[in-house]
Write a protein that holds these residues in place. Structure first.
Motif, short mmCIF file in Angstrom:
data_model
loop_
_atom_site.label_atom_id
_atom_site.label_comp_id
_atom_site.label_asym_id
_atom_site.label_seq_id
_atom_site.Cartn_x
_atom_site.Cartn_y
_atom_site.Cartn_z
N ILE A 171 -97.45 42.76 53.52
CA ILE A 171 -97.09 41.34 53.40
C ILE A 171 -96.30 41.10 52.12
CG2 ILE A 171 -98.06 39.04 53.02
CD1 ILE A 171 -100.38 39.89 54.86
N PHE A 172 -96.72 41.77 51.04
CA PHE A 172 -96.02 41.61 49.76
C PHE A 172 -94.56 42.07 49.86
CE2 PHE A 172 -94.77 44.14 45.97
CZ PHE A 172 -94.42 43.08 45.16
N VAL A 173 -94.35 43.28 50.42
CA VAL A 173 -92.99 43.81 50.53
C VAL A 173 -92.15 42.92 51.44
CG1 VAL A 173 -91.61 45.76 51.35
CG2 VAL A 173 -93.68 46.17 50.04
N LEU A 174 -92.74 42.50 52.56
CA LEU A 174 -92.02 41.65 53.51
C LEU A 174 -91.65 40.32 52.84
CD1 LEU A 174 -91.30 42.03 56.50
CD2 LEU A 174 -93.23 40.57 57.06
N GLY A 175 -92.63 39.73 52.13
CA GLY A 175 -92.36 38.45 51.45
C GLY A 175 -91.26 38.60 50.42
N GLY A 176 -91.30 39.69 49.65
CA GLY A 176 -90.28 39.93 48.64
C GLY A 176 -88.90 40.07 49.26
N LEU A 177 -88.84 40.84 50.36
CA LEU A 177 -87.55 41.04 51.03
C LEU A 177 -87.04 39.73 51.62
CD1 LEU A 177 -88.07 44.50 52.80
CD2 LEU A 177 -86.68 43.99 50.79
N LEU A 178 -87.96 38.93 52.16
CA LEU A 178 -87.57 37.62 52.69
C LEU A 178 -87.00 36.75 51.58
CD1 LEU A 178 -90.31 36.62 55.28
CD2 LEU A 178 -87.89 37.06 55.69
N ARG B 272 -101.04 52.44 47.36
CA ARG B 272 -102.10 51.99 46.47
C ARG B 272 -101.53 51.48 45.14
NH1 ARG B 272 -105.23 56.65 45.27
NH2 ARG B 272 -104.22 56.64 43.23
N GLU B 273 -100.51 52.20 44.64
CA GLU B 273 -99.91 51.79 43.36
C GLU B 273 -99.14 50.47 43.51
OE1 GLU B 273 -100.69 53.06 40.72
OE2 GLU B 273 -101.47 55.03 41.29
N ILE B 274 -98.41 50.31 44.64
CA ILE B 274 -97.69 49.04 44.85
C ILE B 274 -98.70 47.90 44.95
CG2 ILE B 274 -96.23 47.74 46.46
CD1 ILE B 274 -94.76 50.25 47.10
N ASP C 185 -103.30 48.13 52.91
CA ASP C 185 -102.00 48.37 53.55
C ASP C 185 -101.39 47.05 53.99
OD1 ASP C 185 -102.35 50.98 53.18
OD2 ASP C 185 -102.76 51.51 55.27
N LEU C 186 -102.21 46.22 54.59
CA LEU C 186 -101.72 44.94 55.10
C LEU C 186 -101.21 44.08 53.95
CD1 LEU C 186 -101.50 43.34 57.73
CD2 LEU C 186 -103.65 42.24 57.14
N ALA C 187 -101.98 44.05 52.84
CA ALA C 187 -101.57 43.24 51.69
C ALA C 187 -100.24 43.73 51.13
CB ALA C 187 -102.65 43.29 50.61
N MET D 109 -112.63 52.84 54.91
CA MET D 109 -111.46 52.74 55.79
C MET D 109 -111.03 51.29 55.92
SD MET D 109 -109.55 54.93 57.24
CE MET D 109 -107.94 54.37 57.71
N GLN D 110 -112.05 50.41 56.03
CA GLN D 110 -111.75 48.99 56.18
C GLN D 110 -110.92 48.48 55.02
OE1 GLN D 110 -112.42 47.11 58.86
NE2 GLN D 110 -111.23 45.51 57.86
N SER D 111 -111.34 48.87 53.78
CA SER D 111 -110.66 48.36 52.60
C SER D 111 -109.25 48.95 52.52
CB SER D 111 -111.45 48.71 51.34
OG SER D 111 -111.32 50.09 51.07
N THR D 112 -109.07 50.21 52.98
CA THR D 112 -107.75 50.82 52.91
C THR D 112 -106.76 50.09 53.80
OG1 THR D 112 -108.90 52.92 52.67
CG2 THR D 112 -106.54 53.01 53.01
N SER D 113 -107.15 49.77 55.02
CA SER D 113 -106.20 49.11 55.92
C SER D 113 -105.93 47.68 55.45
CB SER D 113 -106.74 49.11 57.35
OG SER D 113 -107.81 48.19 57.46
N GLY D 114 -106.93 47.06 54.82
CA GLY D 114 -106.71 45.74 54.24
C GLY D 114 -105.66 45.80 53.14
#
Lengths: 153, 258
Positions: A13-20, B45-47, A8-10, A1-6
């Motif tokens: 951040i990636f999508v937010l950074g790209g949109l920015l 996961r894919e992204i 999600d966060l990554a 679970m820990q790795s999954t939420s990490g």
């Protein structure tokens, strides 16, 4: 679970950074909305605008105060240039507009020189005193003709 | 003699049939995308795999490309005394061409090949048949999230590439060559148009993402169920997708640029 939420966060951040990055390119670099206040629209007519294009800067004493929004041909076949300027500017009605070039081959821009009248230009007014772009070829042509370097006469 | 003609004819028919098969495949991927469920967890996961894991590659490349652009443009422009246009040259090159195209090629090489190999491995080990047996559509379960992830990640990575590239150019032009920082940024901002440049750049990213996503998943999905078949489909993914990106790049530029 820990790795999954990490993860999600990554991804977040990636999508937010790209949109920015897209937003930065659109607004700041692409000039989607002119960053300055704007609001004062003036019209100036020129006989010759040279390479002036929309989004060219408008400056007073070298300080950017607005930009060219549109260039059209008026009924008398002169170039009609619309300027969008900082609304807080108080320009006398005898202000003059001239087209200048930054450097020898640089972009062209409009520079305004405020006059001395007490009456002020209002939104939509026309700037009566204009100086056209300096056409280097025309200037050389005139020079050759006037000084008779060509030697035809 | 007749044998050669017959082989040529058979090859052409095969090629056209392959094109048709790929179009039908693309149609079924789009149909799967429109059908619920969204498969959000798989998509994230894919992204992560294609986007976040490509970040270091994209940011590093973008920075260096921006730096070399600044240096090259300086060498050329300094001859004409037009150094104040450096920002425009670096920015326009990155936004209009180098950002989307190089990102497209890099991501195809990094993530497109991995996508094809991943699906190819599932074909080889019979996992897709296993899904079909449980009446789960492999297109919906495996292919569509991978293709959509590339479609989403590509324009974002391209925009990051450009921003980092502009910064790389800034470092060279301002910090190393000692030019005026204001003229670099203002010539950039004056030269770039929202519709002609930025929107076209985002459009290129989306189209390249779509191409990379569809071609890599198609090649993986149709790869022969052997180790050799998977490696062949991985190679052809990179080759075909790269060529498609370069060709479509010309047409987008020609049609959009006016």
């Amino acid at each position: 679970m820990q790795s999954t939420s990490g993860r999600d966060l990554a991804v977040g951040i990636f999508v937010l950074g790209g949109l920015l990055a897209v937003a930065y390119l659109s607004v700041q670099v692409g000039g989607l909305s002119y960053a300055g206040p704007g609001g004062l629209t003036l019209v100036a007519r020129f006989d010759e605008i040279g390479g002036l294009s929309p989004r060219a800067p408008v400056a007073i004493s070298g300080v950017k105060v607005g930009q060219v929004t549109a260039i059209t041909l008026d009924d008398d076949l002169r170039a009609e240039v619309r300027l969008d300027l900082d609304a807080s500017l108080e320009l006398p009605i005898d202000t003059s507009a001239s087209i200048r070039t930054s450097g020898l081959l640089g972009d062209q821009f409009i520079t305004l020189e405020p006059g001395g009248e007490l009456d002020l230009l209002a939104d939509g007014d026309e700037i009566d005193f204009t100086y056209s772009a300096l056409n280097l070829e025309k200037l050389i042509g005139t020079l050759v003709h006037e000084t008779d370097i060509g030697g035809s006469e | 003699m007749t044998g050669a003609v017959a082989r040529l004819g058979a090859r052409s028919v095969d090629w056209v049939a392959g094109l048709g098969h790929m179009t039908r495949f693309a149609g079924s991927v789009v149909a799967a995308a429109l059908r619920p469920p969204l498969r959000g967890r798989t998509l994230v996961r894919e992204i992560y795999d294609v986007g976040v894991r490509s970040l270091a590659l994209i940011l590093g490349s973008g920075f260096v490309v921006g730096m070399v652009l600044g240096l090259q443009a300086y060498n050329t422009l300094a001859r004409f005394g037009a150094e104040q246009s450096l920002g425009a040259v670096v920015g326009l090159s990155l936004i209009r061409e180098l950002g989307p195209v190089l990102t497209g090629l890099l991501v195809t090489g990094r993530a497109g090949s991995a996508t094809a190999a991943g699906i190819g491995a599932m074909v080889t080990t019979g996992q897709l048949d296993g899904l079909r047996m449980m009446s789960i559509s492999p297109i919906h379960f495996v292919v569509y999230p991978k293709a959509l992830a590339l479609l989403i990640a590509m324009p974002l990575l391209s925009a990051l590439f450009i921003v980092v590239g502009v910064f790389g150019g800034y470092v060279v032009v301002v910090e190393l060559l000692g030019l005026d920082p204001g003229s670099y940024l203002s010539s950039l901002e004056n030269a770039v148009d929202f519709r002609d440049d930025v929107l076209a750049s985002v459009l290129k990213g989306v189209v390249f993402g779509l191409l990379a996503g569809l071609i890599s998943t198609y090649r993986g999905y149709t790869s022969e169920p052997t180790a050799e078949g998977v490696s062949r489909s991985t190679t052809s993914t990179v080759v075909v997708a790269s060529v498609c990106i370069l060709i479509s790049n010309y047409f987008i530029t020609a049609l959009w640029g006016v």
